[in-house]
Scaffold this motif. Structure first.
Motif, PDB file in Angstrom:
ATOM      1  N   GLU A  70     -43.011 -12.657  14.211  1.00  0.00           N
ATOM      2  CA  GLU A  70     -44.244 -12.856  13.430  1.00  0.00           C
ATOM      3  C   GLU A  70     -43.963 -12.674  11.936  1.00  0.00           C
ATOM      4  O   GLU A  70     -44.432 -13.459  11.108  1.00  0.00           O
ATOM      5  N   ILE A  71     -43.206 -11.643  11.606  1.00  0.00           N
ATOM      6  CA  ILE A  71     -42.854 -11.390  10.202  1.00  0.00           C
ATOM      7  C   ILE A  71     -42.009 -12.530   9.662  1.00  0.00           C
ATOM      8  O   ILE A  71     -42.234 -13.016   8.554  1.00  0.00           O
ATOM      9  N   GLU A  72     -41.049 -12.986  10.456  1.00  0.00           N
ATOM     10  CA  GLU A  72     -40.196 -14.100  10.044  1.00  0.00           C
ATOM     11  C   GLU A  72     -41.035 -15.351   9.758  1.00  0.00           C
ATOM     12  O   GLU A  72     -40.823 -16.040   8.753  1.00  0.00           O
ATOM     13  N   ALA A  73     -41.987 -15.628  10.627  1.00  0.00           N
ATOM     14  CA  ALA A  73     -42.853 -16.802  10.437  1.00  0.00           C
ATOM     15  C   ALA A  73     -43.665 -16.685   9.150  1.00  0.00           C
ATOM     16  O   ALA A  73     -43.826 -17.662   8.412  1.00  0.00           O
ATOM     17  N   LYS A  74     -44.150 -15.491   8.866  1.00  0.00           N
ATOM     18  CA  LYS A  74     -44.918 -15.288   7.626  1.00  0.00           C
ATOM     19  C   LYS A  74     -44.033 -15.439   6.393  1.00  0.00           C
ATOM     20  O   LYS A  74     -44.452 -15.991   5.386  1.00  0.00           O
ATOM     21  N   ILE A  75     -42.816 -14.953   6.466  1.00  0.00           N
ATOM     22  CA  ILE A  75     -41.886 -15.090   5.335  1.00  0.00           C
ATOM     23  C   ILE A  75     -41.544 -16.558   5.106  1.00  0.00           C
ATOM     24  O   ILE A  75     -41.517 -17.030   3.969  1.00  0.00           O
ATOM     25  N   ILE A  76     -41.316 -17.297   6.186  1.00  0.00           N
ATOM     26  CA  ILE A  76     -41.020 -18.728   6.061  1.00  0.00           C
ATOM     27  C   ILE A  76     -42.211 -19.458   5.450  1.00  0.00           C
ATOM     28  O   ILE A  76     -42.051 -20.289   4.549  1.00  0.00           O
ATOM     29  N   ALA A  77     -43.412 -19.147   5.924  1.00  0.00           N
ATOM     30  CA  ALA A  77     -44.622 -19.781   5.382  1.00  0.00           C
ATOM     31  C   ALA A  77     -44.805 -19.428   3.906  1.00  0.00           C
ATOM     32  O   ALA A  77     -45.167 -20.288   3.089  1.00  0.00           O
ATOM     33  N   LEU A  78     -44.553 -18.185   3.549  1.00  0.00           N
ATOM     34  CA  LEU A  78     -44.662 -17.768   2.150  1.00  0.00           C
ATOM     35  C   LEU A  78     -43.671 -18.526   1.284  1.00  0.00           C
ATOM     36  O   LEU A  78     -44.028 -19.021   0.210  1.00  0.00           O
ATOM     37  N   ASN A  79     -42.436 -18.641   1.751  1.00  0.00           N
ATOM     38  CA  ASN A  79     -41.431 -19.386   0.994  1.00  0.00           C
ATOM     39  C   ASN A  79     -41.849 -20.830   0.795  1.00  0.00           C
ATOM     40  O   ASN A  79     -41.712 -21.376  -0.296  1.00  0.00           O
ATOM     41  N   ARG A  80     -42.355 -21.465   1.844  1.00  0.00           N
ATOM     42  CA  ARG A  80     -42.798 -22.861   1.729  1.00  0.00           C
ATOM     43  C   ARG A  80     -43.916 -22.998   0.719  1.00  0.00           C
ATOM     44  O   ARG A  80     -43.994 -23.978  -0.009  1.00  0.00           O
ATOM     45  N   HIS A  81     -44.798 -22.018   0.701  1.00  0.00           N
ATOM     46  CA  HIS A  81     -45.952 -22.073  -0.203  1.00  0.00           C
ATOM     47  C   HIS A  81     -45.552 -21.802  -1.652  1.00  0.00           C
ATOM     48  O   HIS A  81     -46.042 -22.440  -2.569  1.00  0.00           O
ATOM     49  N   ILE A  82     -44.650 -20.863  -1.858  1.00  0.00           N
ATOM     50  CA  ILE A  82     -44.302 -20.407  -3.203  1.00  0.00           C
ATOM     51  C   ILE A  82     -43.239 -21.266  -3.881  1.00  0.00           C
ATOM     52  O   ILE A  82     -43.343 -21.560  -5.063  1.00  0.00           O
ATOM     53  N   ILE A  83     -42.238 -21.680  -3.128  1.00  0.00           N
ATOM     54  CA  ILE A  83     -41.097 -22.389  -3.732  1.00  0.00           C
ATOM     55  C   ILE A  83     -41.565 -23.638  -4.455  1.00  0.00           C
ATOM     56  O   ILE A  83     -42.292 -24.458  -3.921  1.00  0.00           O
TER      57      ILE A  83
END
Length: 127
Positions: A70-83
């Motif tokens: 779950e944490i990994e999925a949130k980090i991936i989503a955050l990266n996609r949103h921020i990058i």
């Protein structure tokens, strides 16, 4: 709990081996082995059963694995949103067309485009 520890748990669980995890993490297998032992010792619980076919999650390990995914999925989503947010397109786009074509066919397309790229301004030049 450090994120890096969760990466190790994910890698071991997914590959079901220390060697597979070491390849995935691009570290030496002894590093994975030491990190797992230190983590289990620090938590006071075994996360994996060592069986002849490899490493199998315990009940505690399964709980940690679920949370880590779950944490990994949130980090991936955050990266996609921020990058790349600072590199979003902006400026003026000029479109030359007839008024009837613009209002009948292109207006919905431009509205969706402008919602996605609010920094883009549009200018209409009629023929």
């Amino acid at each position: 709990m450090e994120w890096d520890n969760l990466r190790y748990i994910l890698a071991i669980a997914r590959s079901q081996s220390i060697a597979g995890a070491s390849r995935q993490l691009k570290v030496h297998h002894s590093t994975v082995f030491r990190r797992l032992n230190a983590l289990e010792e620090g938590l006071g619980v075994r996360l994996f059963e060592r069986v002849s076919t490899g490493y199998v999650l315990t009940v505690a390990g399964e709980e940690m694995y679920q949370t880590a995914t779950e944490i990994e999925a949130k980090i991936i989503a955050l990266n996609r949103h921020i990058i790349g947010q600072d590199r979003k397109p902006k400026g003026l786009i000029r479109v030359t067309t007839t008024g009837s074509l613009f209002y009948s066919l292109l207006t919905p397309c431009f509205a969706a485009f402008q919602r996605e790229y609010p920094e883009i301004e549009r200018g209409l030049c009629g023929i």
